[in-house]
Design a protein around this motif. Structure first.
Motif, mmCIF file in Angstrom:
data_model
loop_
_atom_site.group_PDB
_atom_site.id
_atom_site.type_symbol
_atom_site.label_atom_id
_atom_site.label_comp_id
_atom_site.label_asym_id
_atom_site.label_seq_id
_atom_site.Cartn_x
_atom_site.Cartn_y
_atom_site.Cartn_z
ATOM 1 N N ARG A 43 1.236 -13.327 -1.476
ATOM 2 C CA ARG A 43 2.631 -13.635 -1.147
ATOM 3 C C ARG A 43 2.767 -14.102 0.301
ATOM 4 O O ARG A 43 1.797 -14.133 1.061
ATOM 5 N N SER A 44 3.985 -14.441 0.690
ATOM 6 C CA SER A 44 4.241 -14.917 2.050
ATOM 7 C C SER A 44 4.119 -13.771 3.051
ATOM 8 O O SER A 44 4.078 -12.593 2.680
ATOM 9 N N GLN A 45 4.091 -14.124 4.336
ATOM 10 C CA GLN A 45 3.933 -13.129 5.393
ATOM 11 C C GLN A 45 5.048 -12.087 5.361
ATOM 12 O O GLN A 45 4.794 -10.881 5.459
ATOM 13 N N GLN A 46 6.290 -12.537 5.211
ATOM 14 C CA GLN A 46 7.410 -11.591 5.241
ATOM 15 C C GLN A 46 7.454 -10.715 3.992
ATOM 16 O O GLN A 46 7.822 -9.546 4.067
ATOM 17 N N GLU A 47 7.073 -11.270 2.847
ATOM 18 C CA GLU A 47 6.983 -10.446 1.641
ATOM 19 C C GLU A 47 5.919 -9.371 1.823
ATOM 20 O O GLU A 47 6.111 -8.209 1.450
ATOM 21 N N TYR A 48 4.799 -9.761 2.402
ATOM 22 C CA TYR A 48 3.695 -8.821 2.637
ATOM 23 C C TYR A 48 4.115 -7.725 3.614
ATOM 24 O O TYR A 48 3.839 -6.542 3.403
ATOM 25 N N GLU A 49 4.793 -8.123 4.690
ATOM 26 C CA GLU A 49 5.206 -7.147 5.696
ATOM 27 C C GLU A 49 6.239 -6.174 5.146
ATOM 28 O O GLU A 49 6.301 -5.015 5.568
ATOM 29 N N ASN A 50 7.051 -6.628 4.206
ATOM 30 C CA ASN A 50 8.070 -5.748 3.634
ATOM 31 C C ASN A 50 7.438 -4.627 2.813
ATOM 32 O O ASN A 50 7.880 -3.479 2.868
ATOM 33 N N ASP A 51 6.380 -4.963 2.075
ATOM 34 C CA ASP A 51 5.740 -3.958 1.223
ATOM 35 C C ASP A 51 4.446 -4.539 0.670
ATOM 36 O O ASP A 51 4.431 -5.672 0.194
ATOM 37 N N HIS A 52 3.352 -3.794 0.759
ATOM 38 C CA HIS A 52 2.099 -4.263 0.171
ATOM 39 C C HIS A 52 1.220 -3.074 -0.202
ATOM 40 O O HIS A 52 1.430 -1.952 0.259
ATOM 41 N N ARG A 53 0.240 -3.342 -1.035
ATOM 42 C CA ARG A 53 -0.664 -2.291 -1.494
ATOM 43 C C ARG A 53 -1.663 -1.931 -0.397
ATOM 44 O O ARG A 53 -2.049 -2.788 0.413
ATOM 45 N N ALA A 54 -2.075 -0.676 -0.395
ATOM 46 C CA ALA A 54 -2.989 -0.179 0.638
ATOM 47 C C ALA A 54 -4.295 -0.973 0.630
ATOM 48 O O ALA A 54 -4.855 -1.258 -0.426
ATOM 49 N N ASP A 55 -4.749 -1.345 1.822
ATOM 50 C CA ASP A 55 -6.025 -2.039 2.025
ATOM 51 C C ASP A 55 -6.067 -3.412 1.359
ATOM 52 O O ASP A 55 -7.140 -3.953 1.084
ATOM 53 N N ALA A 56 -4.901 -4.001 1.103
ATOM 54 C CA ALA A 56 -4.886 -5.336 0.496
ATOM 55 C C ALA A 56 -5.293 -6.388 1.520
ATOM 56 O O ALA A 56 -4.892 -6.330 2.685
ATOM 57 N N PHE A 57 -6.102 -7.349 1.078
ATOM 58 C CA PHE A 57 -6.418 -8.504 1.916
ATOM 59 C C PHE A 57 -5.295 -9.516 1.714
ATOM 60 O O PHE A 57 -4.983 -9.893 0.581
ATOM 61 N N HIS A 58 -4.678 -9.953 2.824
ATOM 62 C CA HIS A 58 -3.530 -10.853 2.714
ATOM 63 C C HIS A 58 -3.997 -12.303 2.767
ATOM 64 O O HIS A 58 -4.609 -12.740 3.743
ATOM 65 N N LEU A 59 -3.697 -13.042 1.704
ATOM 66 C CA LEU A 59 -4.106 -14.442 1.596
ATOM 67 C C LEU A 59 -2.917 -15.285 1.141
ATOM 68 O O LEU A 59 -2.776 -15.597 -0.046
ATOM 69 N N PRO A 60 -2.005 -15.652 2.069
ATOM 70 C CA PRO A 60 -0.893 -16.521 1.675
ATOM 71 C C PRO A 60 -1.438 -17.805 1.053
ATOM 72 O O PRO A 60 -2.430 -18.361 1.537
ATOM 73 N N VAL A 91 -8.545 -8.285 -6.976
ATOM 74 C CA VAL A 91 -7.431 -8.288 -7.929
ATOM 75 C C VAL A 91 -6.225 -8.878 -7.200
ATOM 76 O O VAL A 91 -5.681 -8.264 -6.279
ATOM 77 N N ALA A 92 -5.832 -10.093 -7.585
ATOM 78 C CA ALA A 92 -4.737 -10.793 -6.912
ATOM 79 C C ALA A 92 -3.395 -10.384 -7.507
ATOM 80 O O ALA A 92 -3.274 -10.168 -8.717
ATOM 81 N N TYR A 93 -2.379 -10.287 -6.649
ATOM 82 C CA TYR A 93 -1.045 -9.947 -7.143
ATOM 83 C C TYR A 93 0.031 -10.668 -6.338
ATOM 84 O O TYR A 93 -0.176 -11.072 -5.190
ATOM 85 N N CYS A 94 1.194 -10.844 -6.985
ATOM 86 C CA CYS A 94 2.388 -11.395 -6.333
ATOM 87 C C CYS A 94 3.577 -10.694 -6.974
ATOM 88 O O CYS A 94 3.477 -9.517 -7.312
ATOM 89 N N SER A 95 4.691 -11.384 -7.181
ATOM 90 C CA SER A 95 5.851 -10.724 -7.782
ATOM 91 C C SER A 95 5.982 -10.988 -9.277
ATOM 92 O O SER A 95 6.568 -10.185 -10.001
ATOM 93 N N THR A 96 5.430 -12.106 -9.760
ATOM 94 C CA THR A 96 5.542 -12.426 -11.190
ATOM 95 C C THR A 96 4.195 -12.651 -11.863
ATOM 96 O O THR A 96 4.121 -12.709 -13.081
ATOM 97 N N GLY A 97 3.139 -12.805 -11.088
ATOM 98 C CA GLY A 97 1.826 -13.090 -11.641
ATOM 99 C C GLY A 97 1.451 -14.557 -11.587
ATOM 100 O O GLY A 97 0.276 -14.916 -11.701
ATOM 101 N N ARG A 98 2.429 -15.448 -11.381
ATOM 102 C CA ARG A 98 2.143 -16.883 -11.397
ATOM 103 C C ARG A 98 1.320 -17.305 -10.179
ATOM 104 O O ARG A 98 0.312 -18.011 -10.304
#
Length: 375
Positions: free
Chosen positions: A311-328, A346-353
């Motif tokens: 997800r985007s930087q602000q989505e990530y900063e709002n809430d993310h899973r522990a130890d997730a690697f952030h890859l916008p 295991v990649a994730y976002c808000s809808t899976g797309r």
């Protein structure tokens, strides 16, 4: 009572009995004409996350197809189902967000807590109620994620074009193509493959490329040179437009069986890039990507895999899973260099797309990524 007007392809939303509902089969008829005061401006859209990373073209599409609605004091605006399926944005006024523990939180439009959709800011929310008159608008999550996917993949390709000298000669027309509304119809998985399907055609001044009234099966983009468009009216041919480098023509041939509605003739020598209808239709097919449900994903991470937040930087900063690697998504080419090819992700976002798109593209590069299904 106000009605919520949304002209997207996923069904209309409307307010009835004090609650926003969704219908794809028999929506309640909308009353009256659209109110220009309810138009959502580009600036308003850009103030929300993740709309702030959308291209201007997609923001204009949303602005044209959606309107703000007025919710009145005491009105129940949304329930848990609506918040799960849609982004609910608060433009002005105040609402109470009810959490699953029964506690309400007061949110005011224009504050930090209202920059994200209410369902994303408060994942445990089960309802939203207006505590004063307020303006709101809804976006279908799947529709928005499709736009985000396309834009982010396009930005990734644009970075590749600018960084690779091999693309110097073609970067201009390639970037123009990525901004074309026609190609937004192609699944983001296949965006990179678009360019492999185009064929160059050297043309001369005076050469007729398409004839009015003929059946077409090729779309063209002008890489070099310019052309003029003419139509026959009262048995006389009249020039109606001039096409400069970067312009597409003949797009209808890819989508419909209609005949050409104009004649296009080269005004100068040039180079055209042509895409055949059969290739365009092949690009419309989405590849199958195997997904994990939440139980499988949690077990996979427990066994040594790592979460990959796309997800985007602000989505990530709002809430993310522990130890997730952030890859916008738009930084995929750059940040994927920091990933370990021997690690399972295991990649994730808000809808899976977005997660499915990133997984597909990274797996083509030799990584081991599985997306979490929409939830």
């Amino acid at each position: 009572m106000a009605s919520y007007r949304s002209k997207n392809s996923h069904g209309r939303y409307f307010i009835t009995d004090g609650l926003i509902n969704k219908s794809t089969d028999n929506p309640i008829p909308l009353l009256g004409n659209p109110d220009p005061l309810n138009t959502i401006s580009i600036d308003i859209l850009r103030s929300f996350v993740p709309l702030n990373i959308l291209s201007d073209d997609h923001l204009k599409t949303i602005s044209r197809s959606h309107e703000m609605d007025l919710a009145v004091l005491g009105q129940s605006i949304a329930n848990a189902e609506i918040l799960r399926d849609s982004h609910l944005f608060l433009v002005s006024g105040s609402v109470d967000v009810e959490l699953d523990d029964g506690q309400p939180l007061r949110i005011c439009g224009g504050t930090e807590n209202s920059h994200l959709s209410l369902g994303d800011s408060f994942p445990t929310a089960v309802g939203v109620t207006a505590v004063e008159d307020c303006q709101i608008f809804l976006l279908n999550r799947s529709q928005l994620d499709a736009m985000l996917c396309w834009d982010q993949v396009a930005k990734t390709l644009a970075l590749d074009f600018s960084a690779n000298r091999h693309f110097d000669e073609d970067a201009s027309w390639m970037n123009t193509l990525l901004r074309s509304n026609l190609f937004h119809k192609i699944p983001p998985y296949n965006v990179k493959s678009i360019f492999d399907r185009f064929e160059a055609r050297v043309v001369k001044a005076g050469e007729v490329i398409v004839h009015e009234g003929e059946q077409g099966d090729i779309c063209y983009l002008i890489k070099e040179g310019c052309a003029h468009v003419s139509c026959v009216h009262n048995n006389e041919s009249t020039m109606v437009a001039e096409l400069l480098p970067g312009r597409c023509f003949g797009e209808d041939a890819l989508l419909n069986k209609t005949t050409r509605n104009a004649t296009v003739t080269m005004k100068t020598n040039g180079v055209l890039m042509g895409l055949h209808k059969r290739d365009f239709l092949a690009l419309m097919t989405e590849p199958e990507v195997a997904t994990l449900n939440i139980e499988e994903a949690v077990k996979t991470v427990a066994n040594g895999a790592r979460w990959l937040d796309v997800r985007s930087q602000q989505e990530y900063e709002n809430d993310h899973r522990a130890d997730a690697f952030h890859l916008p998504m738009h930084l995929m080419s750059l940040k994927s260099r920091l990933m370990d090819v021997n690690t399972r992700y295991v990649a994730y976002c808000s809808t899976g797309r977005r997660a499915s798109t990133v997984a597909y593209l990274l797996n083509q590069q030799g990584f081991n990524v599985q997306p979490l299904a929409g939830h």
